[in-house]
Write a protein that holds these residues in place. Structure first.
Motif, mmCIF file in Angstrom:
data_model
loop_
_atom_site.group_PDB
_atom_site.id
_atom_site.type_symbol
_atom_site.label_atom_id
_atom_site.label_comp_id
_atom_site.label_asym_id
_atom_site.label_seq_id
_atom_site.Cartn_x
_atom_site.Cartn_y
_atom_site.Cartn_z
ATOM 1 N N GLY A 1 -1.520 -1.133 1.778
ATOM 2 C CA GLY A 1 -0.364 -0.561 2.446
ATOM 3 C C GLY A 1 0.802 -1.537 2.468
ATOM 4 O O GLY A 1 0.852 -2.505 1.704
ATOM 5 N N CYS A 2 1.765 -1.289 3.353
ATOM 6 C CA CYS A 2 2.940 -2.150 3.434
ATOM 7 C C CYS A 2 3.313 -2.363 4.899
ATOM 8 O O CYS A 2 2.720 -1.763 5.799
ATOM 9 N N ALA A 3 4.293 -3.237 5.136
ATOM 10 C CA ALA A 3 4.648 -3.633 6.501
ATOM 11 C C ALA A 3 5.029 -2.432 7.364
ATOM 12 O O ALA A 3 4.612 -2.318 8.516
ATOM 13 N N VAL A 4 5.863 -1.558 6.826
ATOM 14 C CA VAL A 4 6.210 -0.297 7.487
ATOM 15 C C VAL A 4 5.538 0.803 6.682
ATOM 16 O O VAL A 4 5.824 0.961 5.496
ATOM 17 N N GLN B 1 8.178 5.479 7.050
ATOM 18 C CA GLN B 1 9.394 5.559 6.245
ATOM 19 C C GLN B 1 9.769 7.013 5.983
ATOM 20 O O GLN B 1 10.943 7.397 6.086
ATOM 21 N N LEU B 2 8.769 7.833 5.662
ATOM 22 C CA LEU B 2 9.001 9.250 5.405
ATOM 23 C C LEU B 2 9.620 9.921 6.624
ATOM 24 O O LEU B 2 10.537 10.743 6.504
ATOM 25 N N ALA B 3 9.131 9.578 7.801
ATOM 26 C CA ALA B 3 9.637 10.179 9.039
ATOM 27 C C ALA B 3 11.095 9.827 9.280
ATOM 28 O O ALA B 3 11.833 10.599 9.911
ATOM 29 N N GLY B 4 11.523 8.667 8.792
ATOM 30 C CA GLY B 4 12.874 8.200 9.080
ATOM 31 C C GLY B 4 13.950 8.677 8.126
ATOM 32 O O GLY B 4 15.150 8.475 8.398
ATOM 33 N N PHE B 5 13.580 9.317 7.023
ATOM 34 C CA PHE B 5 14.588 9.758 6.057
ATOM 35 C C PHE B 5 15.390 10.937 6.614
ATOM 36 O O PHE B 5 14.841 11.825 7.269
ATOM 37 N N ALA C 1 3.580 7.570 -2.640
ATOM 38 C CA ALA C 1 3.888 6.311 -1.962
ATOM 39 C C ALA C 1 5.021 5.576 -2.683
ATOM 40 O O ALA C 1 5.940 5.042 -2.046
ATOM 41 N N ILE C 2 4.963 5.559 -4.018
ATOM 42 C CA ILE C 2 6.029 4.910 -4.788
ATOM 43 C C ILE C 2 7.352 5.640 -4.574
ATOM 44 O O ILE C 2 8.409 5.013 -4.433
ATOM 45 N N ALA C 3 7.302 6.971 -4.521
ATOM 46 C CA ALA C 3 8.517 7.759 -4.295
ATOM 47 C C ALA C 3 9.151 7.419 -2.951
ATOM 48 O O ALA C 3 10.375 7.292 -2.835
ATOM 49 N N ILE C 4 8.330 7.274 -1.922
ATOM 50 C CA ILE C 4 8.848 6.922 -0.604
ATOM 51 C C ILE C 4 9.492 5.538 -0.641
ATOM 52 O O ILE C 4 10.595 5.334 -0.107
ATOM 53 N N SER C 5 8.819 4.582 -1.270
ATOM 54 C CA SER C 5 9.372 3.231 -1.373
ATOM 55 C C SER C 5 10.675 3.230 -2.178
ATOM 56 O O SER C 5 11.613 2.500 -1.843
ATOM 57 N N LEU C 6 10.729 4.035 -3.224
ATOM 58 C CA LEU C 6 11.957 4.151 -4.005
ATOM 59 C C LEU C 6 13.074 4.751 -3.159
ATOM 60 O O LEU C 6 14.209 4.258 -3.163
ATOM 61 N N CYS C 7 12.767 5.823 -2.431
ATOM 62 C CA CYS C 7 13.793 6.478 -1.614
ATOM 63 C C CYS C 7 14.344 5.541 -0.548
ATOM 64 O O CYS C 7 15.525 5.627 -0.190
#
Length: 260
Positions: free
Chosen positions: A187-190, A195-199, A103-109
């Motif tokens: 969790g978070c707003a998105v 977020q992972l799907a959108g990279f 989860a942190i990795a996704i937020s960082l990316c």
């Protein structure tokens, strides 16, 4: 081991920096863990010897400071790592995250997407609600967890033979563990899944064979995330299958390089 000062956390953050010329891999650990402890054996495998490898202890964990005023949320931990990337002047990197670290990795990316060559996650949190450990921790009042339940959990894990996690959990700040768990549950707003799907960069998700059946096996390929099953591995694959995990990481990075 090296250190840098995070303005966001107002804390000294410990990390190991192993040299290599093939590219940079940032390792992000899970709840109650330590990047320096958990990923030293993975990072020193021959399969990854050509890469520069950064093993970080997030604030509140391992050898890093444990500030009382920090939120320890997924988003703020990602902000600390973004500071580190900027401080080290890293233009391009692959990001690896395990469990909470996923989860942190996704937020960082999401913060540094222009720098990311690939994202590799091992059984990471993608949705609010947490996992077994984080939900159990978050359901306990913060003061009760700090005062009593944290030490009880360490003893429980030792009794079950989970000595590696018990050791890093014992070294972690109980406040950090509880607030981290609460952030995973909230969790978070998105969502991290959205977020992972959108990279646009390559994304790879590793699942331990002993964790099967695992719902992401079928779900993630539908959003363009490749999935790999690591034979004989469980959730804590870095502790039990370090050579195999290193080989899987190297294989994915080789495929990313071949697609450039």
């Amino acid at each position: 081991m090296r250190r840098f000062f995070s303005e966001k956390a107002q804390a000294s953050v410990a990390y190991a920096d192993m040299p290599g010329e093939a590219g940079v891999i940032l390792f992000i650990h899970g709840l109650g863990c330590s990047g320096i402890h958990d990923y030293s054996e993975v990072a020193t495998q021959p399969a990854l010897a050509a890469y520069r490898r950064l093993l970080v202890d997030l604030p509140g964990y391992g050898f890093s400071d444990k500030p009382a005023a920090f939120s320890y949320s997924v988003e703020d931990q990602a902000g600390v790592l973004a500071e580190l990337i900027e401080a080290l002047g890293i233009p391009r990197l692959a990001v690896f995250g395990h469990s909470m670290g996923g989860a942190i990795a996704i937020s960082l990316c999401a913060r540094v997407a222009e720098r990311v060559e690939a994202l590799i996650i091992t059984e990471g949190n993608l949705d609010p609600g947490g996992g077994f450990a984080s939900l159990r921790i978050a359901q306990t009042r913060e003061d009760d967890y700090i005062g009593r339940q944290h030490c009880a959990w360490v003893d429980e894990e030792r009794a079950k033979g989970n000595l590696a996690w018990a050791a890093t959990l014992a070294a972690a700040s109980p406040l950090a563990v509880h607030r981290s768990a609460a952030s995973l549950v909230e969790g978070c707003a998105v969502s991290w899944r959205e977020q992972l799907a959108g990279f646009a960069f390559p994304r790879h998700y590793l699942i331990g064979e002993r964790s099967l059946p695992y719902p992401e096996t079928d779900r993630l390929p539908k959003i363009g995330v490749s999935v790999e099953i690591l034979p004989g591995a469980d959730h804590n694959m870095a502790n039990h299958k370090s050579a195999e995990l290193a080989t899987a990481i190297a294989g994915e990075l080789a495929r990313v390089g071949a697609r450039r």
